[in-house]
Design a protein around this motif. Sequence first.
Motif, short mmCIF file in Angstrom:
data_model
loop_
_atom_site.label_atom_id
_atom_site.label_comp_id
_atom_site.label_asym_id
_atom_site.label_seq_id
_atom_site.Cartn_x
_atom_site.Cartn_y
_atom_site.Cartn_z
N THR A 34 34.23 33.78 55.64
CA THR A 34 33.72 35.15 55.75
C THR A 34 33.04 35.62 54.46
N ASN A 35 33.15 34.80 53.39
CA ASN A 35 32.59 35.15 52.08
C ASN A 35 33.13 36.49 51.59
N ARG A 36 34.45 36.63 51.71
CA ARG A 36 35.10 37.89 51.33
C ARG A 36 36.28 37.62 50.41
N ILE A 37 36.42 38.49 49.40
CA ILE A 37 37.58 38.45 48.51
C ILE A 37 38.52 39.58 48.91
N SER A 38 39.74 39.22 49.27
CA SER A 38 40.76 40.22 49.60
C SER A 38 41.67 40.38 48.38
N VAL A 39 41.76 41.61 47.89
CA VAL A 39 42.48 41.89 46.65
C VAL A 39 43.81 42.57 46.96
N LEU A 40 44.88 42.01 46.44
CA LEU A 40 46.21 42.59 46.60
C LEU A 40 46.62 43.43 45.39
N ALA A 41 46.06 43.13 44.23
CA ALA A 41 46.38 43.85 43.00
C ALA A 41 45.09 44.44 42.44
N ASP A 42 44.79 45.70 42.80
CA ASP A 42 43.49 46.27 42.44
C ASP A 42 43.33 46.43 40.93
N ASP A 43 44.44 46.58 40.18
CA ASP A 43 44.34 46.74 38.74
C ASP A 43 43.89 45.45 38.05
N ARG A 44 43.88 44.34 38.78
CA ARG A 44 43.43 43.06 38.23
C ARG A 44 42.08 42.63 38.81
N ARG A 45 41.36 43.56 39.42
CA ARG A 45 40.13 43.21 40.13
C ARG A 45 39.14 42.47 39.22
N GLU A 46 38.91 42.97 38.01
CA GLU A 46 37.93 42.33 37.12
C GLU A 46 38.38 40.92 36.74
N GLU A 47 39.66 40.74 36.48
CA GLU A 47 40.18 39.42 36.13
C GLU A 47 40.07 38.46 37.31
N ILE A 48 40.33 38.98 38.51
CA ILE A 48 40.22 38.17 39.73
C ILE A 48 38.78 37.70 39.91
N LEU A 49 37.83 38.63 39.76
CA LEU A 49 36.42 38.26 39.92
C LEU A 49 36.01 37.23 38.87
N ARG A 50 36.53 37.36 37.67
CA ARG A 50 36.15 36.43 36.60
C ARG A 50 36.61 35.01 36.91
N VAL A 51 37.85 34.84 37.38
CA VAL A 51 38.34 33.49 37.63
C VAL A 51 37.74 32.89 38.91
N LEU A 52 37.30 33.75 39.84
CA LEU A 52 36.71 33.24 41.09
C LEU A 52 35.21 32.99 40.98
N ARG A 53 34.56 33.56 39.96
CA ARG A 53 33.10 33.51 39.88
C ARG A 53 32.51 32.10 40.02
N PRO A 54 33.12 31.06 39.44
CA PRO A 54 32.53 29.72 39.60
C PRO A 54 32.52 29.21 41.03
N TYR A 55 33.33 29.82 41.91
CA TYR A 55 33.46 29.32 43.29
C TYR A 55 32.66 30.15 44.29
N LEU A 56 32.06 31.24 43.84
CA LEU A 56 31.40 32.16 44.77
C LEU A 56 29.95 31.74 45.00
N SER A 57 29.47 32.09 46.20
CA SER A 57 28.06 31.83 46.52
C SER A 57 27.57 32.91 47.47
N GLY A 58 26.30 33.28 47.32
CA GLY A 58 25.73 34.28 48.21
C GLY A 58 26.31 35.66 47.95
N THR A 59 26.16 36.51 48.96
CA THR A 59 26.64 37.89 48.87
C THR A 59 28.11 37.93 49.27
N VAL A 60 28.94 38.37 48.36
CA VAL A 60 30.39 38.38 48.56
C VAL A 60 30.87 39.81 48.67
N SER A 61 31.67 40.09 49.69
CA SER A 61 32.30 41.40 49.82
C SER A 61 33.69 41.34 49.20
N ILE A 62 34.17 42.50 48.75
CA ILE A 62 35.48 42.55 48.12
C ILE A 62 36.18 43.84 48.52
N GLY A 63 37.47 43.76 48.75
CA GLY A 63 38.21 44.94 49.16
C GLY A 63 39.65 44.59 49.47
#
Length: 270
Positions: A34-63
């Motif tokens: 689905t190219n979606r990131i599901s976040v369980l800990a919103d206070d870590r959103r930036e850190e989550i995006l940083r560690v996932l960035r090498p694996y992402l492709s295209g337009t990614v939704s997050i929520g």
Amino acid sequence: MRGLKVLPSGRPGRGRLYVNLPDGRAVAWYDRQTNRISVLADDRREEILRVLRPYLSGTVSIGPPPVPTAADLRRLALPPDEDLAPNRPGEGLLGELEHGSAGTRARHRLRQDLTAQQRMGEVLDALPESQGWRALHALAVPGVGSIDHLVLGPPGVFCVLSVPGRRQRAQVGDLLLTVGRAEPRPDPRRARLAARYAARVLMAPVTPVLALVDATRVEVAPSVRDIRVLQPPTAAPYFTTAATTLKPPDVEALYVLARDHRTWRRPAAR
């Protein structure tokens, strides 16, 4: 505190990627389909995006994640060390060949068994996840030894034992399998035993399968009706054209149960 870890939920390049804390708890996951990131800990959103960035492709939704199913909750609680999904085909044999002290003939047989499991594993891993197929490999089972492959999909659950055909004729009987002029092996009995154990543990019907890899000809006794006998070229068509018996949520729930190492250590219900 150490940083977040990104761990696959299944085979590399497929399935979900989970972002876990050092203690194994998940804080997010990336669903490739689905190219979606599901976040369980919103206070870590930036850190989550940083560690996932090498694996992402295209337009990614997050929520926030969708309302979790029972299978989602069980998977999220699964410690990484207990997750069998990353197991490679022939995982146990790789360890024996690398660290074991078997003689030359025994090591030759181990290599043949490993090749057969790897060949069949490639076929099973190629079954489309988008159509609901899941595969696990090298499951250690008390009293049984191991299950080479467990395949779950719309037609049900299959317990697969891979056997090297060694470019010879293979004869499958009710109790024994003979390849060429070698001593008969009790593989049909092993396949039944493993499938019965898996059925009790998973509380679902499980079909035993014998996979003859590189056999020049396979002869099956007419009395063998409960075991499916396949070769790599015929395996995928057999699985993908079989009648549907499980709904997608049922497949996913069984897969989550089967990938948990603790499932196979507990006594199976009689």
